[in-house]
Design a protein around this motif. Structure first.
Motif, mmCIF file in Angstrom:
data_model
loop_
_atom_site.group_PDB
_atom_site.id
_atom_site.type_symbol
_atom_site.label_atom_id
_atom_site.label_comp_id
_atom_site.label_asym_id
_atom_site.label_seq_id
_atom_site.Cartn_x
_atom_site.Cartn_y
_atom_site.Cartn_z
ATOM 1 N N PHE A 77 0.828 -1.204 0.000
ATOM 2 C CA PHE A 77 0.000 0.000 0.000
ATOM 3 C C PHE A 77 0.866 1.260 0.000
ATOM 4 O O PHE A 77 0.622 2.204 -0.754
ATOM 5 C CB PHE A 77 -0.931 -0.024 1.217
ATOM 6 N N MET A 78 1.908 1.268 0.838
ATOM 7 C CA MET A 78 2.817 2.423 0.874
ATOM 8 C C MET A 78 3.551 2.590 -0.447
ATOM 9 O O MET A 78 3.695 3.702 -0.960
ATOM 10 C CB MET A 78 3.819 2.286 2.018
ATOM 11 N N ALA A 79 4.026 1.473 -1.010
ATOM 12 C CA ALA A 79 4.747 1.550 -2.284
ATOM 13 C C ALA A 79 3.841 2.077 -3.386
ATOM 14 O O ALA A 79 4.272 2.888 -4.215
ATOM 15 C CB ALA A 79 5.311 0.178 -2.650
ATOM 16 N N GLU A 80 2.592 1.633 -3.404
ATOM 17 C CA GLU A 80 1.661 2.130 -4.415
ATOM 18 C C GLU A 80 1.438 3.632 -4.259
ATOM 19 O O GLU A 80 1.395 4.363 -5.237
ATOM 20 C CB GLU A 80 0.317 1.397 -4.322
ATOM 21 N N ASN A 81 1.306 4.080 -3.031
ATOM 22 C CA ASN A 81 1.045 5.502 -2.799
ATOM 23 C C ASN A 81 2.274 6.365 -3.029
ATOM 24 O O ASN A 81 2.154 7.487 -3.511
ATOM 25 C CB ASN A 81 0.500 5.729 -1.388
ATOM 26 N N ILE A 82 3.446 5.867 -2.694
ATOM 27 C CA ILE A 82 4.669 6.655 -2.836
ATOM 28 C C ILE A 82 5.194 6.640 -4.268
ATOM 29 O O ILE A 82 5.714 7.637 -4.759
ATOM 30 C CB ILE A 82 5.756 6.140 -1.863
ATOM 31 N N ILE A 83 5.012 5.521 -4.961
ATOM 32 C CA ILE A 83 5.613 5.365 -6.289
ATOM 33 C C ILE A 83 4.580 5.447 -7.406
ATOM 34 O O ILE A 83 4.762 6.178 -8.383
ATOM 35 C CB ILE A 83 6.380 4.024 -6.369
ATOM 36 N N THR A 84 3.496 4.705 -7.287
ATOM 37 C CA THR A 84 2.552 4.579 -8.390
ATOM 38 C C THR A 84 1.750 5.859 -8.632
ATOM 39 O O THR A 84 1.606 6.283 -9.779
ATOM 40 C CB THR A 84 1.600 3.395 -8.147
ATOM 41 N N TYR A 85 1.231 6.451 -7.581
ATOM 42 C CA TYR A 85 0.433 7.668 -7.775
ATOM 43 C C TYR A 85 1.217 8.793 -8.439
ATOM 44 O O TYR A 85 0.704 9.434 -9.356
ATOM 45 C CB TYR A 85 -0.182 8.136 -6.453
ATOM 46 N N PRO A 86 2.466 9.071 -8.019
ATOM 47 C CA PRO A 86 3.218 10.115 -8.737
ATOM 48 C C PRO A 86 3.415 9.797 -10.221
ATOM 49 O O PRO A 86 3.392 10.698 -11.061
ATOM 50 C CB PRO A 86 4.548 10.174 -8.004
#
Length: 140
Positions: A77-86
């Protein structure tokens, strides 16, 4: 996710078990995402399914299995929010909803965060890190 789970549990990488758990988890995730449930509920169902898979394939008790599942899903979840959203915003979209119908983009957009999780798992494995302070126990 299951390789990261085995690292967190301090186990050897047993690729046959990791791959079998991952395939079952992928099928479960595919079917759960097609259920008419509220957005985000698939994370809770994934927590339960992945906890049961860790319990079955890595032979850890329920507490360690579900704690590990929670931590790994939290990392995802953190990786998706930190990497994917940008990345999504850099491509000119305003969120997952706008790319949901673009199947290829929806698949490819997840790879950077998964690659980062693989690198984290590898580094933690090299450093012999685990979260429960156990050394080489379980299904080795």
């Amino acid at each position: 996710m299951f390789s990261l789970a085995s690292v967190f549990l301090g186990l050897k990488m047993q690729w046959k078990r990791i791959i079998m758990a991952a395939v079952i988890s992928a099928f479960a995730s595919y079917f759960v995402r097609h259920l008419p449930i509220y957005f985000g509920m698939h994370y809770f169902i994934g927590l339960i399914v992945n906890g049961m898979l860790i319990y079955y394939f890595f032979h850890k008790d329920f507490f360690y299995s579900f704690c590990t599942s929670l931590i790994v899903l939290g990392c995802l979840f953190m990786a998706e929010n930190i990497i994917t959203y940008p990345i999504i915003y850099a491509l000119g979209y305003n969120g997952f909803q706008e790319i949901w119908d673009k199947t290829l983009l929806r698949i490819i957009i997840a790879y950077p965060s998964l690659i980062v999780l693989c690198i984290v798992a590898w580094i933690l494995k090299v450093k012999k890190y685990n979260i429960f302070g156990q050394r080489k126990s379980g299904n080795e």
